[in-house]
Design an enzyme around this catalytic site. Sequence first.
Site, PDB file in Angstrom:
ATOM      1  N   CYS A   2       0.836  -1.425   0.427  1.00 28.39           N
ATOM      2  CA  CYS A   2       0.180  -0.189   0.183  1.00 28.39           C
ATOM      3  C   CYS A   2       1.195   1.348   0.165  1.00 28.39           C
ATOM      4  O   CYS A   2       2.376   1.546  -0.095  1.00 28.39           O
ATOM      5  CB  CYS A   2      -0.787   0.213   1.034  1.00 28.39           C
ATOM      6  SG  CYS A   2      -1.276  -0.944   1.407  1.00 28.39           S
ATOM      7  N   ARG A  27       2.296   1.366  -6.260  1.00 29.47           N
ATOM      8  CA  ARG A  27       2.213   0.570  -5.130  1.00 29.47           C
ATOM      9  C   ARG A  27       1.096  -0.270  -4.910  1.00 29.47           C
ATOM     10  O   ARG A  27       0.944  -1.142  -4.633  1.00 29.47           O
ATOM     11  CB  ARG A  27       2.842   1.295  -3.396  1.00 29.47           C
ATOM     12  CG  ARG A  27       3.697   1.568  -3.755  1.00 29.47           C
ATOM     13  CD  ARG A  27       4.319   2.731  -2.923  1.00 29.47           C
ATOM     14  NE  ARG A  27       4.310   1.752  -1.358  1.00 29.47           N
ATOM     15  CZ  ARG A  27       5.511   1.423  -0.721  1.00 29.47           C
ATOM     16  NH1 ARG A  27       6.565   1.407  -1.808  1.00 29.47           N
ATOM     17  NH2 ARG A  27       5.544   0.324   0.041  1.00 29.47           N
ATOM     18  N   TRP A  75      -4.412  -2.035  -1.680  1.00 27.73           N
ATOM     19  CA  TRP A  75      -3.624  -3.011  -2.191  1.00 27.73           C
ATOM     20  C   TRP A  75      -4.349  -4.004  -1.479  1.00 27.73           C
ATOM     21  O   TRP A  75      -3.518  -4.673  -0.282  1.00 27.73           O
ATOM     22  CB  TRP A  75      -2.330  -3.615  -2.494  1.00 27.73           C
ATOM     23  CG  TRP A  75      -2.408  -4.787  -3.656  1.00 27.73           C
ATOM     24  CD1 TRP A  75      -2.169  -4.703  -5.205  1.00 27.73           C
ATOM     25  CD2 TRP A  75      -2.063  -5.878  -3.537  1.00 27.73           C
ATOM     26  NE1 TRP A  75      -1.954  -5.867  -5.842  1.00 27.73           N
ATOM     27  CE2 TRP A  75      -2.053  -6.062  -4.526  1.00 27.73           C
ATOM     28  CE3 TRP A  75      -1.937  -6.409  -2.424  1.00 27.73           C
ATOM     29  CZ2 TRP A  75      -2.024  -8.027  -4.883  1.00 27.73           C
ATOM     30  CZ3 TRP A  75      -1.044  -7.854  -2.342  1.00 27.73           C
ATOM     31  CH2 TRP A  75      -1.770  -9.286  -3.323  1.00 27.73           C
ATOM     32  N   ASN A 101       0.199  -0.017   6.268  1.00 22.75           N
ATOM     33  CA  ASN A 101       0.445  -1.248   4.826  1.00 22.75           C
ATOM     34  C   ASN A 101       1.071  -2.288   5.952  1.00 22.75           C
ATOM     35  O   ASN A 101       2.384  -2.084   6.710  1.00 22.75           O
ATOM     36  CB  ASN A 101       1.492  -0.482   4.564  1.00 22.75           C
ATOM     37  CG  ASN A 101       2.395  -1.173   3.143  1.00 22.75           C
ATOM     38  OD1 ASN A 101       1.772  -2.374   2.504  1.00 22.75           O
ATOM     39  ND2 ASN A 101       3.456  -0.773   2.796  1.00 22.75           N
ATOM     40  N   GLY A 102       0.553  -2.912   5.284  1.00 22.30           N
ATOM     41  CA  GLY A 102       1.046  -4.830   6.120  1.00 22.30           C
ATOM     42  C   GLY A 102       0.079  -5.850   6.561  1.00 22.30           C
ATOM     43  O   GLY A 102      -1.038  -5.683   5.417  1.00 22.30           O
ATOM     44  N   GLU A 485      12.179 -15.349 -18.021  1.00 23.07           N
ATOM     45  CA  GLU A 485      12.258 -13.741 -17.552  1.00 23.07           C
ATOM     46  C   GLU A 485      10.771 -13.176 -18.453  1.00 23.07           C
ATOM     47  O   GLU A 485      10.384 -12.135 -18.020  1.00 23.07           O
ATOM     48  CB  GLU A 485      13.300 -12.922 -17.422  1.00 23.07           C
ATOM     49  CG  GLU A 485      13.745 -11.116 -17.310  1.00 23.07           C
ATOM     50  CD  GLU A 485      12.227 -11.013 -16.475  1.00 23.07           C
ATOM     51  OE1 GLU A 485      11.997 -11.199 -15.416  1.00 23.07           O
ATOM     52  OE2 GLU A 485      11.765  -9.552 -16.781  1.00 23.07           O
ATOM     53  N   LYS A 489       7.475 -11.578 -17.842  1.00 28.65           N
ATOM     54  CA  LYS A 489       7.409 -10.192 -19.071  1.00 28.65           C
ATOM     55  C   LYS A 489       5.696 -10.829 -19.480  1.00 28.65           C
ATOM     56  O   LYS A 489       5.280  -9.950 -19.148  1.00 28.65           O
ATOM     57  CB  LYS A 489       8.126  -9.892 -19.623  1.00 28.65           C
ATOM     58  CG  LYS A 489       9.371  -9.467 -18.581  1.00 28.65           C
ATOM     59  CD  LYS A 489       9.681  -7.697 -18.464  1.00 28.65           C
ATOM     60  CE  LYS A 489       9.254  -7.911 -16.617  1.00 28.65           C
ATOM     61  NZ  LYS A 489       9.894  -8.480 -15.597  1.00 28.65           N
ATOM     62  N   GLU A 492       2.937 -11.007 -17.704  1.00 30.61           N
ATOM     63  CA  GLU A 492       2.577 -10.401 -16.236  1.00 30.61           C
ATOM     64  C   GLU A 492       1.876  -8.485 -16.768  1.00 30.61           C
ATOM     65  O   GLU A 492       0.503  -8.506 -16.599  1.00 30.61           O
ATOM     66  CB  GLU A 492       3.550  -9.346 -14.827  1.00 30.61           C
ATOM     67  CG  GLU A 492       4.827  -9.213 -15.015  1.00 30.61           C
ATOM     68  CD  GLU A 492       5.591  -8.640 -14.607  1.00 30.61           C
ATOM     69  OE1 GLU A 492       5.246  -9.020 -13.275  1.00 30.61           O
ATOM     70  OE2 GLU A 492       6.663  -8.190 -14.909  1.00 30.61           O
ATOM     71  N   HIS A 508      11.550 -33.255 -23.426  1.00 29.21           N
ATOM     72  CA  HIS A 508      10.663 -34.341 -22.235  1.00 29.21           C
ATOM     73  C   HIS A 508       9.692 -34.312 -21.927  1.00 29.21           C
ATOM     74  O   HIS A 508       8.751 -33.727 -20.845  1.00 29.21           O
ATOM     75  CB  HIS A 508      11.956 -33.819 -20.584  1.00 29.21           C
ATOM     76  CG  HIS A 508      13.538 -34.928 -21.280  1.00 29.21           C
ATOM     77  ND1 HIS A 508      14.031 -35.669 -21.294  1.00 29.21           N
ATOM     78  CD2 HIS A 508      14.349 -33.806 -21.709  1.00 29.21           C
ATOM     79  CE1 HIS A 508      15.098 -35.867 -21.191  1.00 29.21           C
ATOM     80  NE2 HIS A 508      15.592 -34.516 -21.922  1.00 29.21           N
ATOM     81  N   LYS A 607       4.237  -3.305  -7.495  1.00 26.37           N
ATOM     82  CA  LYS A 607       5.761  -3.198  -6.811  1.00 26.37           C
ATOM     83  C   LYS A 607       6.362  -4.044  -6.118  1.00 26.37           C
ATOM     84  O   LYS A 607       7.113  -4.447  -6.457  1.00 26.37           O
ATOM     85  CB  LYS A 607       5.733  -1.804  -7.126  1.00 26.37           C
ATOM     86  CG  LYS A 607       7.276  -1.704  -8.036  1.00 26.37           C
ATOM     87  CD  LYS A 607       7.470  -1.976  -9.276  1.00 26.37           C
ATOM     88  CE  LYS A 607       9.076  -1.760  -9.178  1.00 26.37           C
ATOM     89  NZ  LYS A 607       8.982  -2.720 -10.514  1.00 26.37           N
TER      90      LYS A 607
END
Length: 612
Positions: A2, A27, A75, A101-102, A485, A489, A492, A508, A607
């Site tokens: 947050c 955030r 968030w 926040n937490g 990576e 990208k 997301e 395989h 983020k």
Amino acid sequence: MCGIVGYVGGKQAGPILLEGLRRLEYRGYDSAGLAVISPEGRLSTVKEAGKLSQLEAVLQEGMPPGTCGIAHTRWATHGAPNRLNAHPHWSRDRDIALIHNGIIENADVLRAKLSDLGYTFETETDTETVVHLIDEAFRENDTLDDAMLAALEQVEGAYGIAVVSSRDPDKIVVARRGSPLLIGIGKNGENLIGSDASAVIQHTKDVVYLDDGDCTVLTAEGYRVFHMEQGEVQRSVQKIEWDLEAAEKGGYEHFMLKEISEQPESLRNVMRGRLLEETGDARLGGITLSDEELAKIRRIIITACGTSWHAALIGEYMLEELAGIPVEVEYASEFRYRSPVLEEGTLVLAISQSGETADTLAALEEARARGASTMGIVNVVGSSIARKTDFGIYLHAGPEIGVASTKAFTSQIVALALFTLYLGRRRSLSILQGRELVAALQKLPDQVAETLELGPVTRELAAEYGDAQNFLYLGRGYQFPVALEGALKLKEVSYIHAEGYPAAEMKHGPIALIDENMPVVALAPRDSVYSKIVSNIEEVAARSGRILAVVSGDAPELIGKADHVIQVPQTVPALLPVLTTIPLQLLAYYAAIYRERDVDQPRNLAKSVTVE
Ligand code: AGP
């Protein structure tokens, strides 16, 4: 996850709080709110579900007056993202407002205890328990800060908390344990708080990063820091390197494209003053170990999450190949809960852009508890991970606002190359090998600038393949982490499912997936396994797979096999990932645009993942 901002001083707090929230919106963004104490001592709170623009619309009707206030973008972790669960939360008499926040880990216990004391709960959040605890503690304490300290003795979990109250106006009381918080030291009788520097740099570049256990009383005149165990403490003032401009979009449509485009400059910054051409070595002021202590390092465990974990895999290849040190890479979320064996001579290296990722921080604390020496490769100066390690390397990449990490990733690779050089030259790496790596590093920013010219090509490919439901990314050696990576990208930001795989693993199982509906991105630069990846490309082509090959220099062997060949400049194998990842960043960005996604704030993501 947050965003927290607060102001106390001579100006109207409302507009300053709203501006601070705008800078923190990346955030976390499912609701937002603010609380302001009026000159008459009345506490007003306004909050709204949805993006910050929803709150702004309500405030257009009237901004609460007052020069002391706090604000929050959320968030959600506990309780649905709606107006009721939005912060600030208030006490039953509406005379205390709190933002957080937490995660409060013993919220259920506290709820039961407070209910027995007659408190009722309006929301589903864990946060509401804390504001009632403070209310209860106010019975025995005269000041908001004493009430806060008393209340927090009962709280377990991670928090960055800010509180105001009409019962003790003109001050903001904040506390931090596990979630970032800083003080912005204003001029002319004003002070601020923020989750990170973006919230305050419009007003000041002088900040104090709070430590876990710190509780601060902030007034227009100044601030005092109390540690819950140590009492009153002094915390050093840091100067923010970034200016406001750096945190803006700089003319790009999205932060993500701005940060992709900044990579020539961010790579120059991570190398600035650190390359020793003559001796083929690196100068790393943050590595405070003597050569004798460095020689005692027998093994390195690199721990990280997400994109930083991909950079860690590249670091493993570099350090083993060029510095001759055994390396293991661990997901932080796994490392923190298993029983790792950390024998004498083990260095635990944490890689984190934000420096606040909860899993990585916890893994670091686990390593310290087991006696390992610890190092960080971090972007945010003064962040928790940076301060928890024995020594480290700052990326100096500037703020990375887009949720999808881009410039931090390539800077992490270069920082790992500098560390590899530093260690290697104190072991078996020769001066000639060192000079070769230094020369390649010096050329890299210009090569990245050249690679960024692939923007239009990748935009066309994103339009051609943007309707695909799945993608496969294949790489070998240094390029395997790049495949991982590239897939992350794409996932997301565009929400297209994608998987990264070691190319040799195709036979395989995954080769069963190949048909004309499965685009395959193959990382095929001219390195020691080039001929092997060419064979893998032939296997995919034989099954009608559509292939986008990323090569370095010419690749005549791929003519007639790959549907598209994207060329990046040639460099040493250890640095090729910096170049081959650029077209993948651009492909993901333009695929997200093609699918009209929220590029900088993808759904469900934040983020900095500061909770488990
Ligand atoms: C990367 O694009 C993601 N946003 C995410 O995986 C990120 O890399 C991860 O959360 C780790 O963050 P950190 O580097 O700040 O620790």
